[in-house]
Design a protein around this motif. Structure first.
Motif, PDB file in Angstrom:
ATOM      1  N   LYS A  46       0.833  -1.215   0.000  1.00 58.15           N
ATOM      2  CA  LYS A  46       0.000   0.000   0.000  1.00 58.15           C
ATOM      3  C   LYS A  46       0.866   1.264   0.000  1.00 58.15           C
ATOM      4  N   ARG A  47       2.066   1.162   0.591  1.00 57.92           N
ATOM      5  CA  ARG A  47       2.856   2.368   0.820  1.00 57.92           C
ATOM      6  C   ARG A  47       3.885   2.675  -0.265  1.00 57.92           C
ATOM      7  N   GLY A  48       4.052   1.769  -1.222  1.00 54.69           N
ATOM      8  CA  GLY A  48       5.092   2.026  -2.224  1.00 54.69           C
ATOM      9  C   GLY A  48       4.643   1.654  -3.625  1.00 54.69           C
ATOM     10  N   ASP A  49       5.379   2.193  -4.617  1.00 58.75           N
ATOM     11  CA  ASP A  49       5.100   1.807  -6.006  1.00 58.75           C
ATOM     12  C   ASP A  49       5.850   0.533  -6.354  1.00 58.75           C
ATOM     13  N   LEU A  50       7.032   0.367  -5.740  1.00 58.15           N
ATOM     14  CA  LEU A  50       7.832  -0.839  -5.967  1.00 58.15           C
ATOM     15  C   LEU A  50       8.055  -1.496  -4.606  1.00 58.15           C
ATOM     16  N   LEU A  51       7.595  -2.738  -4.465  1.00 54.48           N
ATOM     17  CA  LEU A  51       7.714  -3.438  -3.175  1.00 54.48           C
ATOM     18  C   LEU A  51       8.852  -4.454  -3.251  1.00 54.48           C
ATOM     19  N   VAL A  52       9.856  -4.261  -2.401  1.00 57.02           N
ATOM     20  CA  VAL A  52      11.029  -5.137  -2.391  1.00 57.02           C
ATOM     21  C   VAL A  52      11.048  -5.945  -1.097  1.00 57.02           C
ATOM     22  N   LEU A  53      11.221  -7.256  -1.251  1.00 57.23           N
ATOM     23  CA  LEU A  53      11.388  -8.169  -0.107  1.00 57.23           C
ATOM     24  C   LEU A  53      12.821  -8.677  -0.163  1.00 57.23           C
ATOM     25  N   SER A  54      13.526  -8.661   0.972  1.00 62.02           N
ATOM     26  CA  SER A  54      14.825  -9.339   0.960  1.00 62.02           C
ATOM     27  C   SER A  54      14.746 -10.583   1.835  1.00 62.02           C
ATOM     28  N   ILE A  55      15.457 -11.604   1.397  1.00 57.80           N
ATOM     29  CA  ILE A  55      15.576 -12.847   2.167  1.00 57.80           C
ATOM     30  C   ILE A  55      17.068 -13.093   2.349  1.00 57.80           C
ATOM     31  N   PHE A  56      17.509 -12.977   3.592  1.00 59.68           N
ATOM     32  CA  PHE A  56      18.940 -13.163   3.849  1.00 59.68           C
ATOM     33  C   PHE A  56      19.116 -13.605   5.292  1.00 59.68           C
ATOM     34  N   VAL A  57      19.626 -14.821   5.465  1.00 60.72           N
ATOM     35  CA  VAL A  57      19.914 -15.305   6.814  1.00 60.72           C
ATOM     36  C   VAL A  57      21.300 -14.763   7.151  1.00 60.72           C
ATOM     37  N   ASN A  58      21.294 -13.703   7.934  1.00 58.78           N
ATOM     38  CA  ASN A  58      22.485 -12.868   8.130  1.00 58.78           C
ATOM     39  C   ASN A  58      23.452 -13.505   9.135  1.00 58.78           C
ATOM     40  N   PRO A  59      24.577 -14.061   8.657  1.00 63.92           N
ATOM     41  CA  PRO A  59      25.431 -14.812   9.582  1.00 63.92           C
ATOM     42  C   PRO A  59      25.960 -13.987  10.744  1.00 63.92           C
ATOM     43  N   ILE A  60      26.191 -12.688  10.545  1.00 63.37           N
ATOM     44  CA  ILE A  60      26.862 -11.920  11.610  1.00 63.37           C
ATOM     45  C   ILE A  60      25.931 -11.539  12.763  1.00 63.37           C
ATOM     46  N   GLN A  61      24.648 -11.883  12.662  1.00 63.25           N
ATOM     47  CA  GLN A  61      23.773 -11.606  13.812  1.00 63.25           C
ATOM     48  C   GLN A  61      23.528 -12.857  14.649  1.00 63.25           C
ATOM     49  N   PHE A  62      24.173 -13.968  14.254  1.00 65.02           N
ATOM     50  CA  PHE A  62      24.040 -15.219  15.007  1.00 65.02           C
ATOM     51  C   PHE A  62      25.276 -15.420  15.881  1.00 65.02           C
ATOM     52  N   GLY A  63      25.052 -15.879  17.119  1.00 61.63           N
ATOM     53  CA  GLY A  63      26.171 -16.233  17.985  1.00 61.63           C
ATOM     54  C   GLY A  63      26.728 -17.600  17.589  1.00 61.63           C
ATOM     55  N   LYS A  64      27.871 -17.933  18.191  1.00 56.90           N
ATOM     56  CA  LYS A  64      28.582 -19.162  17.853  1.00 56.90           C
ATOM     57  C   LYS A  64      27.730 -20.430  17.975  1.00 56.90           C
ATOM     58  N   ASN A  65      26.998 -20.532  19.086  1.00 55.09           N
ATOM     59  CA  ASN A  65      26.230 -21.759  19.307  1.00 55.09           C
ATOM     60  C   ASN A  65      24.757 -21.603  18.966  1.00 55.09           C
ATOM     61  N   GLU A  66      24.452 -20.649  18.100  1.00 52.19           N
ATOM     62  CA  GLU A  66      23.063 -20.443  17.728  1.00 52.19           C
ATOM     63  C   GLU A  66      22.702 -21.238  16.463  1.00 52.19           C
TER      64      GLU A  66
END
Ligand code: AMP
Length: 283
Positions: A46-66
């Motif tokens: 509703k809020r934009g003319d072009l709607l962008v979705l990103s899919i990225f499992v971001n490694p740097i936000q996960f801890g070592k044992n996560e």
């Protein structure tokens, strides 16, 4: 619906609408989409003319044992849901392009990143702030939508956007729940049937605290100990934190009012779940 993997292609695609004065709305996710993500996408539509979705499992936000390695993925299903929500572009970068050898820059939002999940997951919000900044620079959105399910994340991103003068409107969206009250999460897929049952203790405890508040209880310590006692009745659940804070600065409060936040994190088996409520808002 276009699927784009490369950063340079995404940047090139984002420049045209910008030049033509068309609005880009953006929903960043880690995929394995559900109705919570869909609510963000529909609002973004509703809020934009072009709607962008990103899919990225971001490694740097996960801890070592996560759970980075076992984070659930199903791109085919995600594409169907994205298409049904009117997504124009799905951006799926690779970790090696996002973080090539030699990468050494990070964004850190100080105080607001420290309590709650910041205390339990050191470095988590630096990872989130850094990837969101990168994604903002690649997608160049006018509006970006985030869920209140990850309340602290939303607060950190609002703060960062303001502090760095990013010309992006940040829209926070309400938590979408299953019919029995469990907040939707990609991580719910990890739960066994008995664990799924135990996970209901989160929303039940939040509801109980809201009832007590409505009945006149304003003491943060009384409300949080009531929540703890309720959750501890379930032997499968281990509490990480139960905190009552002010909803903006995320500082501890003694007395609760309508803008106070009650935030919970628990572990059930290997699965970490979070949930929260603002006392004066709808559940
Ligand atoms: P994730 O894929 O878990 O990183 O989430 C991507 C975005 O969807 C974040 O802004 C989340 O806060 C939001 N989100 C996840 N679950 C829900 C939910 N149950 N209700 C509303 N928003 C959600």
């Amino acid at each position: 619906m276009k699927i784009i993997n490369s950063i340079i292609h995404m940047q090139a695609l984002a420049i045209a609408p910008e030049r033509e004065g068309r609005q880009i709305s953006f929903v960043p996710t880690m995929g394995y989409l559900h109705e919570g993500h869909a609510s963000l996408l529909r609002e973004g539509r509703k809020r934009g003319d072009l709607l962008v979705l990103s899919i990225f499992v971001n490694p740097i936000q996960f801890g070592k044992n996560e759970d980075l390695d076992r984070y659930p993925r199903d791109l085919e299903r995600d594409f169907k849901l994205a298409e049904s929500c009117g997504v124009d572009v799905v951006f799926i970068p690779t970790a090696t392009e996002m973080y090539p050898q030699g990468f050494q820059t990070g964004i850190s939002v100080r105080d607001i990143s420290l309590p709650l999940c910041g205390a339990s997951r050191p470095g988590h919000f630096d990872g989130v702030s850094t990837v969101v900044t990168k994604l903002f620079n690649i997608v160049r959105p006018d509006v970006a939508l985030f869920g209140a399910k990850d309340y602290q994340q939303l607060a950190v991103i609002r703060r960062m956007t303001h502090d760095l003068n990013l010309p992006i409107e940040i829209v926070g969206m309400p938590i979408i729940r299953e019919s029995d009250g469990l907040a939707m999460s990609s991580r719910n897929a990890y739960l066994t049937p008995p664990e799924r049952q135990s996970a209901l203790s989160l929303s039940r405890a939040l509801k109980r605290a809201r009832e007590l508040f409505l009945a006149g209880e304003c003491s943060a310590s009384v409300l949080s100990s009531e929540v703890r006692t309720l959750i501890e009745q379930d032997p499968l659940v281990i509490i990480d934190y139960v905190e009552v804070l002010d909803g903006e600065m995320l500082q501890k409060v003694k007395y609760v009012d309508s803008v106070s936040l009650l935030a919970l994190a628990i572990k059930i088996g290997q699965t970490r779940l979070i949930d929260n409520t603002i006392f004066g808002e709808e559940f």
